[in-house]
Motif scaffolding. Structure first.
Motif, PDB file in Angstrom:
ATOM      1  N   GLY A   1      -9.162   5.253   0.425  1.00 53.13           N
ATOM      2  CA  GLY A   1      -8.464   4.137  -0.201  1.00 53.13           C
ATOM      3  C   GLY A   1      -8.722   4.107  -1.697  1.00 53.13           C
TER       4      GLY A   1
ATOM      5  N   LEU B   1      -6.093  -2.386   3.047  1.00 52.29           N
ATOM      6  CA  LEU B   1      -6.612  -1.019   3.163  1.00 52.29           C
ATOM      7  C   LEU B   1      -7.661  -0.932   4.270  1.00 52.29           C
TER       8      LEU B   1
ATOM      9  N   ILE C   1       0.855  -1.177   0.000  1.00 55.29           N
ATOM     10  CA  ILE C   1       0.000   0.000   0.000  1.00 55.29           C
ATOM     11  C   ILE C   1       0.892   1.229   0.000  1.00 55.29           C
TER      12      ILE C   1
END
Length: 375
Positions: A26, A85, A5
Motif C-alpha cells: 500500500g 487499504l 484506491i
C-alpha cells in the motif's frame, strides 16, 4: 470529490504463473489537489522500483503490486483512504504519507491494525521521537529528519573550524523546525550563534534583516529558505557582505537570483548547502536511478522520488527475508534490516526505528552544484 484506491499497472514478468497471487504494497500519498505533483513523484519512484523488482522475478515467486490511496494532504481524507487499504485491499505494509498532518493522523491507525508504516518522505523529528519500542512500534522512518540534517551540517562546519554562525529562516513550519535544529546542534557543538532571525512572509526589503545578521559578525551564515530565496540572494549581492552562506535552500535558485557579474567576481564561490538527496551525486547507483527515471518519465527525480524508490525496495527486501507477506513478519524483518542505500550506508534502524542515511554537502564546481563532502 471521490477518493479511490488505484491499482498501479506494473510490467510483470511472463515467468509468473497466471494463478500467482500478487504480493501487495500500500502507498498513500497526495494524488489530487495543488500538491498532486509531489505525490506523482512518489508514485513514479515506486513504480520504477516495482518494474525492476518484477522484471527480476518479484518476491516469494510472486509479482508485487502497489495499491495507491489518495490522501489529498487532508487527514479527513487520508485516514479513511488508509483504512480502505487495510480493510478492503488487505495490504500488509504501507508506505506514506508524504503530507505531515496525514502521516501523524494515520500512525495510530497503523499501530492499532498492527501493520508496518514506512515513513519515506515525512521528515519531522517528531515522527522519530514517537516511534520504536515504548512508542509506535509499527512506524519506520527512512528519510533523515531536520535534526539529522542540521547535525550533519554542523559537523561539517565544525570540521572547517567555524566558530560562529548567524541563522536566518523563512517564516514557515519547515523552516522554523530546521532553524531550531541548527541552533541546538551548533550550541551542542560549541559554535556560537550570533543571530537567529526570521524573514516575515512576503518580505520585499531585506536590508534591515541583513543589518541584524551583520551585527554579530558570524563566520558563516546559515540560511533556511523557501519562498524568499530569490529576494534574499539579490539582497546578499547588494549588501556587499562577504560572509559565506550555507544551509537548506535551492542552490540553483540562489545562483539564478544574482547577476552574472557577481558570480564572475566570485561572489558565490563559497556558497554551500546540505541535502538528503541530489542528482549531482557522482555515485554510480544514484546516477543509474537518475538516468532511468529521466528516461522513463522525462523529468528529473526529486528526493521524494528517490526515497520512495528505496522504500519500495526496503519493503520487498523485508518480505523476502521474512519469507512471508504477513504484517508481523514484515515488521520484524524491517527491525533487522541492513539493506544498503544507494547513497551509502544502510537502512539499519536505531532504537526509534529510524535509519541514518548519509547527507550530501553541496558546493559549486565550475559554477554548478556538486557534492563536496558526505556527512
Amino acid at each position: 470529490m471521490k477518493h479511490t484506491i488505484v491499482l498501479a499497472a506494473s510490467l510483470l514478468c511472463t515467468s509468473f504463473a497466471q494463478a500467482a497471487e500478487p504480493v501487495k504494497i500500500g502507498i498513500t500519498t497526495i494524488l489530487s489537489g495543488p500538491m498532486a505533483d509531489r505525490g506523482q513523484q512518489e508514485q513514479y519512484g515506486a513504480q520504477l522500483a516495482l518494474d525492476r523488482i518484477n522484471q527480476a522475478g518479484g518476491v516469494l515467486g510472486r509479482p508485487v503490486e502497489a495499491f495507491y490511496a489518495d490522501n489529498a494532504c487532508k487527514p479527513d481524507v487520508g485516514v479513511p483512504a488508509t483504512k480502505r487499504l487495510l480493510d478492503e485491499v488487505h495490504v500488509p505494509v504501507i508506505i506514506g504519507a508524504l503530507c505531515t498532518p496525514v502521516t501523524h493522523a494515520i500512525m495510530p491507525v497503523m499501530q492499532q491494525a498492527k501493520v508496518p508504516l514506512v515513513i519515506a518522505t515525512s521528515a519531522g523529528q517528531d515522527f522519530v521521537d514517537a516511534s520504536g519500542p515504548g512508542g509506535n512500534d509499527f512506524a519506520f522512518k527512512t528519510i533523515p529528519s531536520e535534526v539529522d540534517i542540521m547535525r550533519g551540517l554542523v559537523r561539517w562546519l565544525k570540521s572547517k573550524d567555524i566558530k560562529s554562525i548567524g541563522v536566518v529562516a523563512d517564516d514557515g513550519e519547515f523552516q522554523h523546525a530546521n532553524a531550531i535544529a541548527v541552533v541546538k546542534a551548533a550550541k551542542d557543538a560549541g559554535i556560537n550563534v550570533t543571530a537567529d532571525e526570521t524573514i516575515p512572509k512576503d518580505t520585499k526589503e531585506f536590508a534591515a534583516i541583513f543589518d541584524k545578521l551583520k551585527g554579530g559578525s558570524p563566520a558563516e551564515l546559515v540560511a533556511i529558505l523557501g519562498p524568499s530565496t530569490a529576494g534574499f540572494f539579490k539582497a546578499y549581492e547588494t549588501s556587499s557582505w562577504k560572509v559565506p552562506v550555507t544551509g537548506r535552500f535551492d542552490l540553483a535558485g540562489a545562483l539564478a537570483a544574482v547577476s552574472q557579474t557577481f558570480r564572475d567576481a566570485g561572489g558565490m564561490s563559497e556558497l554551500t548547502g546540505v541535502a538528503v538527496f541530489t542528482t549531482a551525486s557522482d555515485k554510480p547507483e544514484v546516477q543509474d536511478f537518475v538516468t532511468s527515471y529521466k528516461a522513463r518519465y522525462g523529468i528529473v527525480p526529486t528526493q521524494r522520488s528517490f526515497f520512495v524508490f528505496e522504500a519500495t525496495y526496503l519493503v520487498v527486501d523485508a518480505i523476502k527475508r521474512a519469507g512471508s507477506d504477513q504484517p508481523a513478519a514484515i515488521e520484524q524483518a524491517l527491525k533487522t534490516t541492513t539493506m544498503p542505500s544507494r547513497l551509502g550506508g544502510s537502512y539499519a534502524p536505531d532504537d526509534h526505528n529510524h535509519a541514518q542515511t548519509p547527507l550530501q554537502i553541496l558546493g559549486l564546481r565550475d559554477g554548478k552544484p556538486a557534492v563536496i563532502a558526505i556527512e
